[in-house]
Write a protein that holds these residues in place. Structure first.
Motif, PDB file in Angstrom:
ATOM      1  N   VAL A 137      66.105 -90.312  27.798  1.00  0.00           N
ATOM      2  CA  VAL A 137      67.063 -91.408  27.910  1.00  0.00           C
ATOM      3  C   VAL A 137      67.820 -91.254  29.228  1.00  0.00           C
ATOM      4  O   VAL A 137      68.450 -90.217  29.469  1.00  0.00           O
ATOM      5  N   ILE A 138      67.730 -92.267  30.094  1.00  0.00           N
ATOM      6  CA  ILE A 138      68.389 -92.240  31.399  1.00  0.00           C
ATOM      7  C   ILE A 138      69.417 -93.374  31.467  1.00  0.00           C
ATOM      8  O   ILE A 138      69.110 -94.521  31.122  1.00  0.00           O
ATOM      9  N   TYR A 139      70.623 -93.025  31.894  1.00  0.00           N
ATOM     10  CA  TYR A 139      71.695 -94.012  32.002  1.00  0.00           C
ATOM     11  C   TYR A 139      71.691 -94.629  33.389  1.00  0.00           C
ATOM     12  O   TYR A 139      71.709 -93.935  34.410  1.00  0.00           O
ATOM     13  N   ARG A 140      71.642 -95.966  33.449  1.00  0.00           N
ATOM     14  CA  ARG A 140      71.719 -96.702  34.719  1.00  0.00           C
ATOM     15  C   ARG A 140      73.102 -97.334  34.811  1.00  0.00           C
ATOM     16  O   ARG A 140      73.372 -98.375  34.200  1.00  0.00           O
ATOM     17  N   ALA A 143      73.611-100.961  36.093  1.00  0.00           N
ATOM     18  CA  ALA A 143      73.160-102.035  35.195  1.00  0.00           C
ATOM     19  C   ALA A 143      73.824-101.956  33.824  1.00  0.00           C
ATOM     20  O   ALA A 143      73.578-102.820  32.967  1.00  0.00           O
ATOM     21  N   ASN A 144      74.619-100.916  33.575  1.00  0.00           N
ATOM     22  CA  ASN A 144      75.266-100.723  32.276  1.00  0.00           C
ATOM     23  C   ASN A 144      74.243-100.727  31.133  1.00  0.00           C
ATOM     24  O   ASN A 144      74.376-101.443  30.149  1.00  0.00           O
ATOM     25  N   GLU A 145      73.224 -99.875  31.282  1.00  0.00           N
ATOM     26  CA  GLU A 145      72.169 -99.815  30.269  1.00  0.00           C
ATOM     27  C   GLU A 145      71.552 -98.425  30.223  1.00  0.00           C
ATOM     28  O   GLU A 145      71.687 -97.625  31.156  1.00  0.00           O
ATOM     29  N   PHE A 146      70.861 -98.157  29.122  1.00  0.00           N
ATOM     30  CA  PHE A 146      70.131 -96.906  28.937  1.00  0.00           C
ATOM     31  C   PHE A 146      68.639 -97.230  28.871  1.00  0.00           C
ATOM     32  O   PHE A 146      68.224 -98.113  28.114  1.00  0.00           O
ATOM     33  N   VAL A 147      67.840 -96.512  29.638  1.00  0.00           N
ATOM     34  CA  VAL A 147      66.392 -96.700  29.646  1.00  0.00           C
ATOM     35  C   VAL A 147      65.751 -95.562  28.862  1.00  0.00           C
ATOM     36  O   VAL A 147      65.894 -94.385  29.220  1.00  0.00           O
ATOM     37  N   VAL A 148      65.048 -95.918  27.785  1.00  0.00           N
ATOM     38  CA  VAL A 148      64.373 -94.948  26.918  1.00  0.00           C
ATOM     39  C   VAL A 148      62.893 -94.941  27.255  1.00  0.00           C
ATOM     40  O   VAL A 148      62.248 -96.000  27.280  1.00  0.00           O
ATOM     41  N   THR A 149      62.335 -93.786  27.532  1.00  0.00           N
ATOM     42  CA  THR A 149      60.901 -93.644  27.765  1.00  0.00           C
ATOM     43  C   THR A 149      60.358 -92.510  26.900  1.00  0.00           C
ATOM     44  O   THR A 149      61.097 -91.594  26.527  1.00  0.00           O
ATOM     45  N   PHE A 150      59.080 -92.580  26.590  1.00  0.00           N
ATOM     46  CA  PHE A 150      58.421 -91.514  25.822  1.00  0.00           C
ATOM     47  C   PHE A 150      56.945 -91.518  26.166  1.00  0.00           C
ATOM     48  O   PHE A 150      56.436 -92.439  26.814  1.00  0.00           O
ATOM     49  N   ASN A 151      56.243 -90.504  25.715  1.00  0.00           N
ATOM     50  CA  ASN A 151      54.820 -90.362  26.026  1.00  0.00           C
ATOM     51  C   ASN A 151      54.011 -90.287  24.729  1.00  0.00           C
ATOM     52  O   ASN A 151      54.544 -89.965  23.671  1.00  0.00           O
ATOM     53  N   THR A 152      52.720 -90.602  24.848  1.00  0.00           N
ATOM     54  CA  THR A 152      51.804 -90.492  23.714  1.00  0.00           C
ATOM     55  C   THR A 152      50.431 -90.100  24.237  1.00  0.00           C
ATOM     56  O   THR A 152      49.990 -90.593  25.284  1.00  0.00           O
ATOM     57  N   SER A 153      49.764 -89.215  23.530  1.00  0.00           N
ATOM     58  CA  SER A 153      48.433 -88.767  23.943  1.00  0.00           C
ATOM     59  C   SER A 153      47.411 -89.892  23.864  1.00  0.00           C
ATOM     60  O   SER A 153      46.339 -89.802  24.467  1.00  0.00           O
TER      61      SER A 153
END
Length: 260
Positions: A137-140, A143-153
């Motif tokens: 989770v990265i806070y921008r 832009a007043n927002e949180f960017v959620v990223t994840f990975n999958t095999s």
């Protein structure tokens, strides 16, 4: 004759008792087995180790005595008619690249070579994806927002590439108050204004097949990630706006005076 008949009866009775105690009552074992509930469920995971697929089965009743029980799969296989499962604790599994991935297979529970119960299933309809991982989770701030990223095999797999992901998040202090979002990508944006300020959140993800051909079950949950929202800066934003407005008015007044 009466004495002889009685003696023969006693000998016959003793032989029955001895044979039973010596372990020759196998038919009785099968009769007892037929009284138990040997229903089971299975799920598949495709391409878990290169081209090899994994099929796992377990009894629905955890109290079943599975010491002498075996699992076997027939049909829907390449080059062979049947394959036997291995066992690890209470789970029966088989890892192979011989699954045809077309049509039904028959899975049977065996005791002493005899089938106790069987079940037909289609491996591609019982797919359980591998759990997502690396949730970030990265806070921008701009832009007043949180960017959620994840990975999958599954992004690198030949089969089951299309997944539906369920992202859930909650305030850490609210144990059961989860917010749910379903997405097909591995990126999600959370608006800061919809989150409580200066609060710690927990977030995690799971996946399920999202195609017409491959169907199945939800994966296990990813490991949880945590993030904190910033303090409410609405008062600072208001002050900044007033200062900016004052500067612009002063600048405009200076520009008018110079033109005169």
């Amino acid at each position: 004759m009466t004495i002889l008949g009685t003696a023969l009866g006693m000998v016959f009775y003793l032989l029955q008792v001895v044979s039973g105690e010596s372990g020759y009552a196998q038919n009785g074992d099968f009769e007892d087995a037929e009284l138990d509930d040997y229903s089971f469920s299975c799920y598949s995971q495709l391409e878990v180790d290169g081209p090899q697929h994994l099929l796992s089965c377990a009894f629905e009743d955890p109290d079943v005595n599975s010491t002498n029980l075996e699992f076997e799969i027939c049909e829907g296989l390449l080059e062979v008619k049947c394959l036997n499962f291995s066992k690890l604790q209470e789970t029966y599994f088989i890892k192979t690249k011989k699954f045809l991935l077309i049509g039904d297979s028959t899975i049977c529970v065996k005791l002493g070579g005899k089938h106790i119960t069987c079940q037909k299933l289609n491996i591609v309809k019982r797919v359980k994806p591998e759990a997502p991982f690396d949730v970030k989770v990265i806070y921008r701030e701009e832009a007043n927002e949180f960017v959620v990223t994840f990975n999958t095999s599954h992004l690198q797999k030949k089969y089951v590439k299309d997944l539906l992901h369920e992202v859930v998040y909650r305030l850490e202090k609210n144990e059961n108050d989860w917010m749910h979002v379903n997405i097909s990508s591995t990126k999600l944006t959370l608006l800061q204004r919809k989150l409580q300020p200066n609060a710690m959140y927990e977030i995690k993800v799971r996946s399920i097949p999202n195609t017409n051909y491959f169907e199945g079950f939800w994966s296990e949950w990813s490991p949880s990630s945590h993030f904190r929202t910033p303090e409410n800066n609405s008062e600072l934003s208001l002050l900044y706006g007033l200062v900016s407005l004052t500067i612009r008015r002063l600048w405009n007044n200076c520009a008018r005076n110079q033109k005169r």
